[in-house]
Design a protein around this motif. Structure first.
Motif, PDB file in Angstrom:
ATOM      1  N   MET A   1       1.924  -8.479  11.649  1.00 43.53           N
ATOM      2  CA  MET A   1       2.394  -7.312  10.848  1.00 43.53           C
ATOM      3  C   MET A   1       4.077  -7.368  11.135  1.00 43.53           C
ATOM      4  N   SER A   2       4.322  -6.079  10.695  1.00 40.94           N
ATOM      5  CA  SER A   2       5.994  -5.879  10.926  1.00 40.94           C
ATOM      6  C   SER A   2       6.250  -5.906  12.169  1.00 40.94           C
TER       7      SER A   2
ATOM      8  N   GLY B   1       4.646  -5.126   5.933  1.00 42.80           N
ATOM      9  CA  GLY B   1       4.610  -3.889   4.805  1.00 42.80           C
ATOM     10  C   GLY B   1       6.163  -3.130   4.860  1.00 42.80           C
TER      11      GLY B   1
ATOM     12  N   LYS C   1       0.697  -1.316   0.017  1.00 42.95           N
ATOM     13  CA  LYS C   1      -0.047  -0.016   0.043  1.00 42.95           C
ATOM     14  C   LYS C   1       0.928   1.338  -0.008  1.00 42.95           C
TER      15      LYS C   1
ATOM     16  N   MET D   1      -9.194 -13.365  10.209  1.00 43.52           N
ATOM     17  CA  MET D   1      -8.073 -12.026  10.320  1.00 43.52           C
ATOM     18  C   MET D   1      -8.390 -11.173  11.699  1.00 43.52           C
TER      19      MET D   1
HETATM   20  C1  LIG Z   1      -0.695  -1.655   6.564  1.00 49.49           C
HETATM   21  C2  LIG Z   1      -1.093  -2.860   7.195  1.00 49.49           C
HETATM   22  C3  LIG Z   1      -0.227  -3.974   7.415  1.00 49.49           C
HETATM   23  C4  LIG Z   1       1.209  -4.024   7.271  1.00 49.49           C
HETATM   24  O1  LIG Z   1       1.530  -3.062   8.245  1.00 49.49           O
HETATM   25  P1  LIG Z   1       3.080  -2.861   8.551  1.00 49.49           P
HETATM   26  O2  LIG Z   1       3.263  -2.391  10.140  1.00 49.49           O
HETATM   27  O3  LIG Z   1       3.746  -2.062   7.489  1.00 49.49           O
HETATM   28  O4  LIG Z   1       3.853  -4.180   8.353  1.00 49.49           O
HETATM   29  C5  LIG Z   1      -0.819  -5.162   7.871  1.00 49.49           C
HETATM   30  N1  LIG Z   1      -2.352  -5.450   7.912  1.00 49.49           N
HETATM   31  C6  LIG Z   1      -2.985  -4.322   7.646  1.00 49.49           C
HETATM   32  C7  LIG Z   1      -4.648  -4.428   7.946  1.00 49.49           C
HETATM   33  C8  LIG Z   1      -2.598  -3.162   7.093  1.00 49.49           C
HETATM   34  O5  LIG Z   1      -3.445  -2.112   7.080  1.00 49.49           O
END
Ligand SMILES: *Cc1c(COP(=O)(O)O)cnc(C)c1O
Length: 217
Positions: free
Chosen positions: A191-192, A209, A25, A151
């Motif tokens: 996530m990260s 991300g 994104k 999720m």
């Molecule tokens: C942006 C986003 C991520 C990734 O986030 P990072 O911290 O950059 O890894 C994962 N899941 C969702 C739902 C997001 O909006």
């Protein structure tokens, strides 16, 4: 570190049953191409129109995952190609996804988003809504949808114990759904900043991300 190096260093930590969604994104097409050259085929976006524009420009063997909050009036733009919709957080989204999947003569795969964080700003069904959905076999109303799992997003906090406990609760709900014959196979969490905790609690799909592409503006 390059996108290629970052991808490789994350991937080599992952057991084979954990899949990686590279969250692209806000990032330009050139960054996605770099990850694609490194072998990555699954990308996540959080805006439907941005995802549709990238889909048009990029190789067609990419699997596009919609991970963000969904505006129902935009579903028509992704219905022809989306591979997995993570952020289904209300029945209205299922109803519109069903309508557009039928129009496109497709079966669309999706996950139900569960609200596990303490913040009220995060979206999702409550655990009891998910239980009712499974008990009432509500998925039978959506013949063009395949609901593949759950999720969730943990709270934005440095407290790793709290994060782990939120993920643990989601795994427990996921296991309960599986025990009710729901045929779930995807638990998308991590996530990260928290994917190691998510995997330790049983995630089999992480959405990463900034660790791959660098921070966003
Ligand atoms: C942006 C986003 C991520 C990734 O986030 P990072 O911290 O950059 O890894 C994962 N899941 C969702 C739902 C997001 O909006």
């Amino acid at each position: 570190m390059s996108i290629l190096n970052q991808l490789h260093s994350i991937k080599k930590q992952l057991a084979p049953h954990v899949s990686l969604v590279a969250v692209s994104k806000t990032k330009p097409v050139a960054d996605i191409e770099a990850a694609y050259q490194a072998g990555q085929r699954v990308f996540g976006e959080n805006k439907i129109q941005e995802m549709a524009q990238k889909w048009e420009q990029l190789p067609k063997d990419i699997e596009w995952h919609m991970i963000g909050h969904i505006q129902t009036n935009k579903i028509k733009y992704m219905a022809p190609f989306v591979s997995l919709v993570h952020g289904v957080d209300r029945i209205k989204v299922l109803t519109e996804l069903q309508k557009q999947a039928e129009k496109n003569n497709r079966v669309i795969s999706c996950l139900l988003q569960v609200h596990i964080a303490t913040e009220e700003t995060k979206f999702g069904f409550s655990a009891s809504e998910i239980e009712a959905f499974i008990r009432e076999k509500s998925f039978e109303n959506f013949s063009n949808l395949q609901i593949k799992g759950l999720m969730g997003m943990a709270s934005f906090t440095k407290d790793k114990r709290q994060i782990s406990s939120e993920f643990k609760g989601l795994k427990k709900l996921y296991d309960w759904c599986c025990s009710q014959g729901s045929n779930f196979e995807v638990l998308s969490m991590g996530m990260s900043g928290d994917y190691p905790e998510a995997i330790a609690q049983g995630s089999n799909m992480i959405r990463v991300g900034s660790l791959i592409f660098g921070s966003r503006n």
